[in-house]
Write an enzyme that holds these catalytic residues in place. Sequence first.
Site, PDB file in Angstrom:
ATOM      1  N   MET A  23       0.838  -1.193   0.000  1.00 52.53           N
ATOM      2  CA  MET A  23       0.000   0.000   0.000  1.00 52.53           C
ATOM      3  C   MET A  23       0.881   1.254   0.000  1.00 52.53           C
ATOM      4  O   MET A  23       1.197   1.819   1.051  1.00 52.53           O
ATOM      5  CB  MET A  23      -0.943  -0.019   1.202  1.00 52.53           C
ATOM      6  CG  MET A  23      -1.793  -1.267   1.261  1.00 52.53           C
ATOM      7  SD  MET A  23      -3.161  -1.159   2.449  1.00 52.53           S
ATOM      8  CE  MET A  23      -2.277  -0.918   3.972  1.00 52.53           C
ATOM      9  N   ASP A  24       1.250   1.679  -1.192  1.00 49.03           N
ATOM     10  CA  ASP A  24       2.213   2.771  -1.359  1.00 49.03           C
ATOM     11  C   ASP A  24       1.518   4.026  -1.896  1.00 49.03           C
ATOM     12  O   ASP A  24       0.807   3.955  -2.899  1.00 49.03           O
ATOM     13  CB  ASP A  24       3.309   2.320  -2.340  1.00 49.03           C
ATOM     14  CG  ASP A  24       4.483   3.269  -2.365  1.00 49.03           C
ATOM     15  OD1 ASP A  24       4.516   4.212  -1.551  1.00 49.03           O
ATOM     16  OD2 ASP A  24       5.376   3.074  -3.211  1.00 49.03           O
TER      17      ASP A  24
END
Length: 270
Positions: A40-41
């Site tokens: 989850m960037d």
Amino acid sequence: MERIRERVIQIYGNLVSLLRKCIFCILSVGPIPNHIAFIMDGNRRFTKKCKLMKGAGHKVGFSALMSILKYCYEFGVRYVTVYVFSIENFKRSPEESIVNRYGVRVIFSGNLKLLSEPVRLAAERAMLATDKNSKAVLSICVAYTSTNEIMHAVQESCEEKWDEITILNSSGAGYGLISLGGYEQDEMDHLIKLNDIEKHMYMAASPDPDIIIRTSSETRLSNFLLWQSANCYLYSPSVLWPEIGFRQFLWAILNFQRIHFYLDKQRQQS
């Protein structure tokens, strides 16, 4: 007027849900990934991009995660793993409606000793509360690096094997050798097997991923699932994590199905 508006929104939501289920029904003719992992960037970049208050990106990212989890479990993906760079990404447990509706068991993976006591206790409560769920598994990687996972697994395997040898030798039913220097070469070669290491990995409860999705166009794994990702499909959409949606999920599935034969062949050869 407000009631009409709410009714229209409800009807629209139902139509979208029906269309999504029809698409999943068509896609299910092809191979369905058993395990999808997400990096989850982009939460902080989303905050700056949209000029939001500090922490707002993580809240939007959490909502995006809930939608993605719903898509995964509706499609029949049994294992989902999420990698969070900061505990800010996951200060709340998954919504109860998601967990209960799909029978999801929640597992926090990593060196949980590094977490603060309140966070660690909250993680332990979430794992205990969902321990009986068996339809799907959500692994949340916090305080996690792949190198630490491998080192931990090797250390645990060595300690376990040493205890086993000590007990067997003391009972007279062991290897019959007093010191490591006395081992035959064949015995040393097979002292610790691959399964011995893998059962001590933080991710032992899940199979190797079929797809890893990292947002923000990043193609680096950033020390995530290095041991498990040798034969999986890496998808890197350009959107930031809070912007991820059904279109990106659908594209990942289509690409996976397109190259599934090749990936499966690579697994058999490895």
